[in-house]
Design an enzyme around this catalytic site. Structure first.
Site, mmCIF file in Angstrom:
data_model
loop_
_atom_site.group_PDB
_atom_site.id
_atom_site.type_symbol
_atom_site.label_atom_id
_atom_site.label_comp_id
_atom_site.label_asym_id
_atom_site.label_seq_id
_atom_site.Cartn_x
_atom_site.Cartn_y
_atom_site.Cartn_z
ATOM 1 N N TYR A 45 0.845 -1.208 0.000
ATOM 2 C CA TYR A 45 0.000 0.000 0.000
ATOM 3 C C TYR A 45 0.877 1.253 0.000
ATOM 4 O O TYR A 45 0.740 2.122 -0.860
ATOM 5 C CB TYR A 45 -0.898 -0.032 1.231
ATOM 6 N N GLY B 71 3.146 1.522 -3.143
ATOM 7 C CA GLY B 71 2.283 1.740 -4.310
ATOM 8 C C GLY B 71 1.846 3.191 -4.382
ATOM 9 O O GLY B 71 1.896 3.832 -5.440
ATOM 10 N N ARG C 101 -10.997 -1.279 9.804
ATOM 11 C CA ARG C 101 -10.314 -0.107 10.339
ATOM 12 C C ARG C 101 -10.850 0.207 11.732
ATOM 13 O O ARG C 101 -11.926 -0.242 12.120
ATOM 14 C CB ARG C 101 -10.479 1.088 9.390
ATOM 15 N N VAL C 102 -10.086 1.002 12.461
ATOM 16 C CA VAL C 102 -10.311 1.060 13.910
ATOM 17 C C VAL C 102 -11.654 1.659 14.295
ATOM 18 O O VAL C 102 -12.322 1.155 15.195
ATOM 19 C CB VAL C 102 -9.119 1.775 14.605
ATOM 20 N N PHE D 96 -14.391 -0.583 16.313
ATOM 21 C CA PHE D 96 -14.759 -0.271 17.705
ATOM 22 C C PHE D 96 -16.264 -0.012 17.830
ATOM 23 O O PHE D 96 -16.911 -0.473 18.777
ATOM 24 C CB PHE D 96 -13.968 0.944 18.222
ATOM 25 N N GLN E 227 -0.453 3.995 20.698
ATOM 26 C CA GLN E 227 -0.222 4.597 19.372
ATOM 27 C C GLN E 227 -1.311 5.632 19.093
ATOM 28 O O GLN E 227 -2.436 5.490 19.564
ATOM 29 C CB GLN E 227 -0.169 3.517 18.267
ATOM 30 N N GLN F 243 2.699 6.957 15.741
ATOM 31 C CA GLN F 243 2.083 8.282 15.911
ATOM 32 C C GLN F 243 1.731 8.850 14.544
ATOM 33 O O GLN F 243 2.394 8.566 13.542
ATOM 34 C CB GLN F 243 3.054 9.223 16.631
HETATM 35 P P1 NAD Z 1 -12.583 1.947 0.067
HETATM 36 O O1 NAD Z 1 -11.941 0.621 0.084
HETATM 37 O O2 NAD Z 1 -13.940 2.088 0.677
HETATM 38 O O3 NAD Z 1 -12.692 2.493 -1.424
HETATM 39 C C1 NAD Z 1 -11.832 2.103 -2.465
HETATM 40 C C2 NAD Z 1 -12.676 1.811 -3.695
HETATM 41 O O4 NAD Z 1 -11.808 1.445 -4.784
HETATM 42 C C3 NAD Z 1 -13.635 0.636 -3.488
HETATM 43 O O5 NAD Z 1 -14.918 0.959 -3.959
HETATM 44 C C4 NAD Z 1 -13.000 -0.489 -4.304
HETATM 45 O O6 NAD Z 1 -13.935 -1.432 -4.768
HETATM 46 C C5 NAD Z 1 -12.322 0.292 -5.425
HETATM 47 N N1 NAD Z 1 -11.211 -0.413 -6.041
HETATM 48 C C6 NAD Z 1 -10.207 -1.085 -5.431
HETATM 49 N N2 NAD Z 1 -9.360 -1.612 -6.337
HETATM 50 C C7 NAD Z 1 -9.846 -1.263 -7.565
HETATM 51 C C8 NAD Z 1 -9.430 -1.513 -8.890
HETATM 52 N N3 NAD Z 1 -8.339 -2.231 -9.154
HETATM 53 N N4 NAD Z 1 -10.168 -1.001 -9.888
HETATM 54 C C9 NAD Z 1 -11.301 -0.291 -9.655
HETATM 55 N N5 NAD Z 1 -11.744 -0.023 -8.418
HETATM 56 C C10 NAD Z 1 -11.020 -0.507 -7.381
HETATM 57 O O7 NAD Z 1 -11.567 2.962 0.748
HETATM 58 P P2 NAD Z 1 -11.689 4.522 1.078
HETATM 59 O O8 NAD Z 1 -11.437 4.679 2.505
HETATM 60 O O9 NAD Z 1 -12.908 5.088 0.478
HETATM 61 O O10 NAD Z 1 -10.411 5.079 0.314
HETATM 62 C C11 NAD Z 1 -10.515 5.707 -0.944
HETATM 63 C C12 NAD Z 1 -9.162 6.238 -1.363
HETATM 64 O O11 NAD Z 1 -8.667 7.160 -0.404
HETATM 65 C C13 NAD Z 1 -8.099 5.149 -1.518
HETATM 66 O O12 NAD Z 1 -7.292 5.448 -2.637
HETATM 67 C C14 NAD Z 1 -7.307 5.281 -0.248
HETATM 68 O O13 NAD Z 1 -5.985 4.840 -0.415
HETATM 69 C C15 NAD Z 1 -7.393 6.753 0.043
HETATM 70 N N6 NAD Z 1 -7.199 7.029 1.468
HETATM 71 C C16 NAD Z 1 -8.183 6.764 2.369
HETATM 72 C C17 NAD Z 1 -7.967 7.000 3.719
HETATM 73 C C18 NAD Z 1 -9.025 6.764 4.761
HETATM 74 O O14 NAD Z 1 -8.761 6.968 5.935
HETATM 75 N N7 NAD Z 1 -10.224 6.374 4.432
HETATM 76 C C19 NAD Z 1 -6.721 7.495 4.149
HETATM 77 C C20 NAD Z 1 -5.731 7.716 3.203
HETATM 78 C C21 NAD Z 1 -5.981 7.489 1.860
HETATM 79 N N1 UDP Z 2 -6.496 -0.880 15.642
HETATM 80 C C1 UDP Z 2 -6.895 -1.434 16.830
HETATM 81 N N2 UDP Z 2 -7.968 -2.280 16.842
HETATM 82 C C2 UDP Z 2 -8.680 -2.575 15.722
HETATM 83 C C3 UDP Z 2 -8.282 -1.982 14.489
HETATM 84 C C4 UDP Z 2 -7.175 -1.150 14.497
HETATM 85 O O1 UDP Z 2 -6.288 -1.198 17.897
HETATM 86 O O2 UDP Z 2 -9.653 -3.328 15.812
HETATM 87 C C5 UDP Z 2 -5.351 0.041 15.650
HETATM 88 C C6 UDP Z 2 -4.276 -0.267 14.626
HETATM 89 O O3 UDP Z 2 -3.340 -1.192 15.158
HETATM 90 C C7 UDP Z 2 -3.689 1.112 14.397
HETATM 91 C C8 UDP Z 2 -4.870 2.049 14.565
HETATM 92 O O4 UDP Z 2 -5.839 1.323 15.303
HETATM 93 O O5 UDP Z 2 -2.726 1.406 15.373
HETATM 94 C C9 UDP Z 2 -5.478 2.517 13.257
HETATM 95 O O6 UDP Z 2 -5.725 1.382 12.477
HETATM 96 P P1 UDP Z 2 -6.472 1.457 11.070
HETATM 97 O O7 UDP Z 2 -6.395 0.103 10.461
HETATM 98 O O8 UDP Z 2 -7.806 2.060 11.247
HETATM 99 O O9 UDP Z 2 -5.641 2.520 10.218
HETATM 100 P P2 UDP Z 2 -4.063 2.727 9.934
HETATM 101 O O10 UDP Z 2 -3.253 1.837 10.820
HETATM 102 O O11 UDP Z 2 -3.909 2.375 8.494
HETATM 103 O O12 UDP Z 2 -3.847 4.146 10.240
#
Ligand code: NAD
Ligand code: UDP
Ligand code: UDP
Length: 312
Positions: free
Chosen positions: A146, A149, A187-188, A192, A210, A276
């Site tokens: 991730y 990429g 996700r967290v 939760f 964290q 952090q």
């Molecule tokens: P999500 O998984 O809900 O949405 C991603 C979408 O992309 C899904 O609908 C999935 O089906 C589609 N997808 C995945 N692979 C694909 C492919 N090969 N071709 C076409 N569609 C594809 O996640 P999200 O939280 O909505 O995240 C959306 C974007 O924002 C992502 O690029 C993610 O990396 C970025 N982002 C999100 C967060 C967050 O906290 N939610 C944080 C940082 C970055």
């Molecule tokens: N986490 C947790 N319990 C869960 C899911 C996640 O304690 O059930 C923690 C995880 O280890 C991380 C933080 O929550 O430290 C955020 O995790 P998340 O997967 O939401 O996002 P990211 O780590 O990609 O920021």
């Protein structure tokens, strides 16, 4: 700002579906492209009756011909569980997806905005994170598919701009939450809330010391659209809520707001879990006049209300 034809890749996902909805409200034509790996049709079902909305089932790793004015490239699973399920595919989605969307943007002279991430900073040694920090990223770990990429996708944005004059923009999104996250997203925040509502144990990974900074999705979407429509500013720009909380604090807040009897239990900390994370958003404030308005407590209340409606 209105009446554009806009492509949203990943448009059936959590953030993408909110983006499609707001862009339609602003009178644009919206094409939602998705392979439905981590998104779902329910997220966009309510938009289907709008004649300005189209859905295309397509994988961004394959080329596609479309005519659009703007591209929001959001296709990529974002939850560790989903992106680690098939890590090679995750790398392909970020890199080939960005390449194809950049090729498309080049051909039709569209503006393209890349959804990058705070993960480009890795397990950061600089706190809070500013855009000029290069990061501390492991290239051979469970999160690398991730993180790396997304880093290469940023590089492609930079080089297509330099080499081909493509109008590129990069946002670095920090942890975002809200309605339409999948109950089993992993996700967290969703974990939760679902655990608390179902009376199950709340799974804190590691000791919960964290930190993360949580942005409510409506705030984020406002920032994303501002960035897309801002001329003469390519980014990268951090978009997130600078309020910083330990994971234990989050667990306690969720228990309080749901009135739950759930107990907190500890599970092993996943490999390379950042210790952090907090965005410095002074650049977004200065260039976009943007900052989040919804604090964690308010955003959690809204998200809890949503999950009460979707889980048994
Ligand atoms: P999500 O998984 O809900 O949405 C991603 C979408 O992309 C899904 O609908 C999935 O089906 C589609 N997808 C995945 N692979 C694909 C492919 N090969 N071709 C076409 N569609 C594809 O996640 P999200 O939280 O909505 O995240 C959306 C974007 O924002 C992502 O690029 C993610 O990396 C970025 N982002 C999100 C967060 C967050 O906290 N939610 C944080 C940082 C970055
Ligand atoms: N986490 C947790 N319990 C869960 C899911 C996640 O304690 O059930 C923690 C995880 O280890 C991380 C933080 O929550 O430290 C955020 O995790 P998340 O997967 O939401 O996002 P990211 O780590 O990609 O920021
Ligand atoms: N591409 C696409 N749609 C388009 C134009 C290009 O999917 O409308 C793809 C194309 O197939 C290629 C990628 O985008 O895989 C990069 O295109 P570019 O023209 O930059 O490179 P080239 O085709 O010359 O390798």
């Amino acid at each position: 700002m209105s009446n554009k034809r806009i492509l949203v890749t990943g448009g059936a996902g959590f953030i993408g579906s909110h983006l499609c909805e707001t862009l339609l409200e602003q009178d644009n034509e919206v094409i939602c492209l998705d392979n439905f790996f981590s998104g779902r049709k329910e997220n966009i079902n309510h938009l289907r009756s709008n004649l300005r909305f189209e859905i295309i089932r397509h994988d961004v790793t394959e080329p596609i011909l479309l005519e659009v004015d703007q591209i929001y490239n959001f296709a990529c699973p974002a939850s560790p569980g989903f992106y680690q399920y098939n890590p090679v595919k995750t790398v392909k989605t970020s890199i080939l997806g960005a390449l194809n969307m950049l090729g498309l943007a080049k051909r039709v002279k569209a503006r393209i905005l890349q959804a990058s991430t705070s993960e480009v900073y890795g397990d950061p040694k600089v706190h809070p994170q500013k855009e000029d920090y290069w990061g501390h990223v492991n290239c051979i770990g469970v999160r690398s598919c991730y993180d790396e990429g997304k880093r290469v996708a940023e590089t492609l944005m930079y080089d297509y701009r330099k080499q081909n004059n493509v109008d590129t923009k990069i946002i670095r999104i920090f942890n975002t939450y809200g309605d339409r996250m999948l109950p089993n997203d992993g996700r967290v925040v969703s974990n939760f809330i679902v655990q608390a509502l179902q009376g199950h144990d709340i799974t804190v990974y590691g000791d919960g010391a964290q930190t993360r900074s949580f942005c409510f999705v409506d705030d984020l979407v406002a920032g994303i659209i501002k960035m897309m429509n801002k001329d003469d500013f390519t980014g990268p720009v951090n978009l997130g809520n600078p309020g910083e909380f330990t994971i234990l604090e989050l667990a306690e807040k969720v228990i309080k707001l749901t009135n739950s009897n759930s107990k907190i239990i500890n599970k092993p900390l996943p490999q390379d879990d950042p210790m952090q994370r907090k965005p410095d958003i002074s650049l977004a404030k200065e260039k976009l006049g943007w900052e989040p308005k919804i604090d964690l407590e308010e955003g959690l209340k809204r998200t809890i209300k949503y999950f009460k409606g979707v889980i048994n």
